[in-house]
Motif scaffolding. Structure first.
Motif, short mmCIF file in Angstrom:
data_model
loop_
_atom_site.label_atom_id
_atom_site.label_comp_id
_atom_site.label_asym_id
_atom_site.label_seq_id
_atom_site.Cartn_x
_atom_site.Cartn_y
_atom_site.Cartn_z
N GLU B 183 4.00 -2.37 -9.23
CA GLU B 183 5.31 -2.00 -8.67
C GLU B 183 6.44 -2.32 -9.66
OE1 GLU B 183 6.39 -3.91 -4.95
OE2 GLU B 183 7.51 -2.09 -4.40
N SER B 184 6.38 -3.49 -10.24
CA SER B 184 7.48 -3.85 -11.14
C SER B 184 7.46 -3.03 -12.43
CB SER B 184 7.46 -5.35 -11.45
OG SER B 184 6.35 -5.67 -12.22
N ARG B 185 6.42 -2.23 -12.60
CA ARG B 185 6.38 -1.32 -13.74
C ARG B 185 6.66 0.12 -13.31
NH1 ARG B 185 4.02 -5.64 -14.58
NH2 ARG B 185 3.90 -6.58 -16.63
N GLY B 186 7.07 0.26 -12.09
CA GLY B 186 7.48 1.58 -11.62
C GLY B 186 6.35 2.41 -11.02
N TYR B 187 5.18 1.79 -10.86
CA TYR B 187 4.08 2.53 -10.24
C TYR B 187 4.00 2.19 -8.77
CZ TYR B 187 2.73 3.18 -15.09
OH TYR B 187 2.73 3.50 -16.42
N SER B 188 3.21 2.94 -8.06
CA SER B 188 3.03 2.67 -6.65
C SER B 188 2.37 1.31 -6.44
CB SER B 188 2.15 3.75 -6.02
OG SER B 188 1.69 3.30 -4.76
N PRO B 189 2.92 0.53 -5.54
CA PRO B 189 2.29 -0.75 -5.25
C PRO B 189 1.11 -0.59 -4.29
CG PRO B 189 4.25 -0.51 -3.93
CD PRO B 189 4.17 0.73 -4.79
N ALA B 190 0.96 0.59 -3.75
CA ALA B 190 -0.04 0.76 -2.69
C ALA B 190 -1.25 1.55 -3.15
CB ALA B 190 0.58 1.45 -1.48
N SER B 191 -1.14 2.21 -4.25
CA SER B 191 -2.23 3.07 -4.68
C SER B 191 -2.38 2.98 -6.19
CB SER B 191 -1.89 4.51 -4.27
OG SER B 191 -2.78 5.41 -4.89
N PHE B 192 -3.50 2.50 -6.61
CA PHE B 192 -3.71 2.39 -8.06
C PHE B 192 -5.18 2.39 -8.42
CE2 PHE B 192 -2.63 -1.69 -6.11
CZ PHE B 192 -3.75 -2.46 -6.40
N HIS B 193 -5.40 2.44 -9.70
CA HIS B 193 -6.75 2.51 -10.22
C HIS B 193 -7.13 1.14 -10.77
CE1 HIS B 193 -10.16 4.76 -11.77
NE2 HIS B 193 -10.09 3.99 -12.83
N LEU B 194 -8.29 0.66 -10.38
CA LEU B 194 -8.78 -0.60 -10.94
C LEU B 194 -9.36 -0.33 -12.32
CD1 LEU B 194 -10.63 -1.98 -7.80
CD2 LEU B 194 -8.47 -2.82 -8.75
N ARG B 195 -8.88 -1.08 -13.27
CA ARG B 195 -9.39 -0.85 -14.63
C ARG B 195 -10.65 -1.68 -14.90
NH1 ARG B 195 -4.34 1.37 -13.56
NH2 ARG B 195 -3.69 2.66 -15.31
N MET B 196 -10.96 -2.58 -14.00
CA MET B 196 -12.07 -3.51 -14.28
C MET B 196 -13.20 -3.34 -13.27
SD MET B 196 -9.76 -4.66 -12.10
CE MET B 196 -8.36 -5.30 -13.03
N SER B 197 -14.38 -3.78 -13.69
CA SER B 197 -15.57 -3.67 -12.83
C SER B 197 -15.55 -4.74 -11.75
CB SER B 197 -16.82 -3.84 -13.68
OG SER B 197 -16.92 -5.16 -14.13
N ARG B 198 -16.43 -4.58 -10.78
CA ARG B 198 -16.59 -5.61 -9.75
C ARG B 198 -16.98 -6.94 -10.39
NH1 ARG B 198 -14.54 -1.59 -7.50
NH2 ARG B 198 -15.55 -0.50 -5.75
#
Lengths: 250, 250
Positions: B183-198
């Motif tokens: 969010e503080s980078r201007g992206y949605s705080p509610a919907s995003f892509h995880l860049r890392m594995s489980r």
DNA sequence: ATCCAAACTTGATATGGATCAATATTCACT
DNA sequence: AGTGAATATTGATCCATATCAAGTTTGGAT
């Protein structure tokens, strides 16, 4: 419980000289490490005042404005998280030569509270003074950055312990860490007094106090330590070392 | 796997201007935060070079001499403990505007390794340059101290999570933290892509990958999130917030 | 398009510490 | 010296999460 103590006395001079960094036995651990005699004299000038904190008293509360850092001169303190009301997390134990309040620089507010575990004395330096003098003395500036970075390294070490070590390993790491720190202050690395309760150790290591107590007993039975309430002798440090490192290699 | 890339080209000038701090969208998050336009120009001059790090490539290894810090310009990286060979501890995930390498100042050596989780670009600044310029620009000096202190605060937050939160709470804290940072980078705080594995999430949170996977399923069933492999929607952030804080009050 | 390895999910079972409980020891205070 | 409150020890039991195991999905390489 009183706070009216001699070091709060505004008359400096001889008293101040006696405890100046220049003559302080901790200058090889504390802020002045690596500075020339002339530079240390300059640091002396910005050490505002020495403050005594009696056992159980609070040096600073979370939420208080934070304009200074504190160097432990004598004694032993803990810092803890004010939030977690239940089993208050303890962030660290701090002995002579270590600096407190580094977390408060960012927001100008203390984010944790510092409490003395025995009668202690700290030296106060304001960030402002430290920054101003740092601009004049690159060695001091560098030293300060080192201290901050060192703290980050220490935190990583704790994260490693909390994140992937067993209870047994945690306690071994903890005891060896204390041991090393006492040693670098000229005390015996093998025999020392624990300033904190089993509960505080547990809180620091992410364990329950019963687990800590059991582990002490267990270590004793295995001949790794001798423990009599809070007095501790590490009788087999190599073995503790092995426990501390071991299982994350297997 | 190649490292011969345009930004390694020694011809600066226009290319450099384009990506200078002055014109960088991250200047409100990164090192230049709070500096005047004139001061930022001075910072531009010490940003040595931009380096590209492709997905899976290493920005620095543990043990390498460390003379610089790196600011993430684009992309996403992780830092991890090299020691624990087994379930390598992950110290953190780092997105645009965040600084890497702060732990290396103390010893002049990197104590962890940084690996890109997607194609990334970082800006390099040597500590030496930063210190020299810091002496001239008090605001920059202050900002640097703030960043170091902020990092210590962050580490405390993680220690709190690892030391006394349940698996469920840990994941909630983690998701909300990511959310805030996006969010503080201007992206949605509610919907995003995880860049890392489980597995990487687990390593960061001190959990096994199976536990993380189960928790995702569990959160979905409870209507807190929607999760499709690595795409994530936080459908009930207040509830997550409650989970994150709750049980240490009860 | 196909294959393979990596990443993920889900289930069954085991276990390290937590939790609950009782007792012992020590210390601070009167 | 005596009393009560912390602090510590030890035992019994329980549970959250690890571990083991099997199967599924995905994405990248050929």
């Amino acid at each position: 419980m009183a706070t009216r103590i001699d070091s709060a006395n505004p008359v400096f001079s001889l008293e101040t000289l006696k405890v100046a960094c220049s003559t302080c036995g901790l200058r090889e651990l504390c802020l002045p490490l690596g500075l020339s005699a002339a530079e240390i004299k300059r640091v002396d000038a910005i050490v505002r005042r020495r403050r005594k904190v009696r056992k159980t008293e609070t040096l600073y509360h979370a939420g208080m404005t934070c304009r200074s850092l504190y160097a432990v001169r004598v004694g032993f303190l803990k810092t803890r998280d004010p939030e977690s009301s239940g089993s208050c997390r303890i962030f660290g134990f701090h002995m002579a030569g270590e600096l407190l309040g580094l977390d408060g620089i960012a927001g100008g507010v203390h984010t944790c509270e510092a409490i003395a575990l025995e009668d202690s004395e700290v030296c106060e330096v304001t960030f402002e003074d430290l920054e101003v003098l740092g601009r004049e003395l690159p060695a001091l500036q560098k030293r300060f950055h080192q201290i901050l970075s060192r703290e980050i390294q220490r935190d990583h070490q704790i994260m490693r312990v909390l994140g992937c070590k067993t209870a047994e390993q945690r306690l071994a790491v903890f005891l060896l860490d204390l041991s090393e720190r006492y040693e670098s202050r000229g005390y015996s690395p093998a025999s020392f007094h624990l300033r904190m309760s089993r509960e505080e150790i547990g809180s620091y290591l992410g364990l329950q106090l019963e687990t800590v107590s059991r582990l002490f007993s267990n270590f004793r039975k295995r001949g790794l330590i001798e423990v009599e309430r809070r007095h501790l002798i590490l009788t087999d440090r190599p073995a503790l070392q092995r426990i501390a490192n071991d299982s994350d290699l297997e």
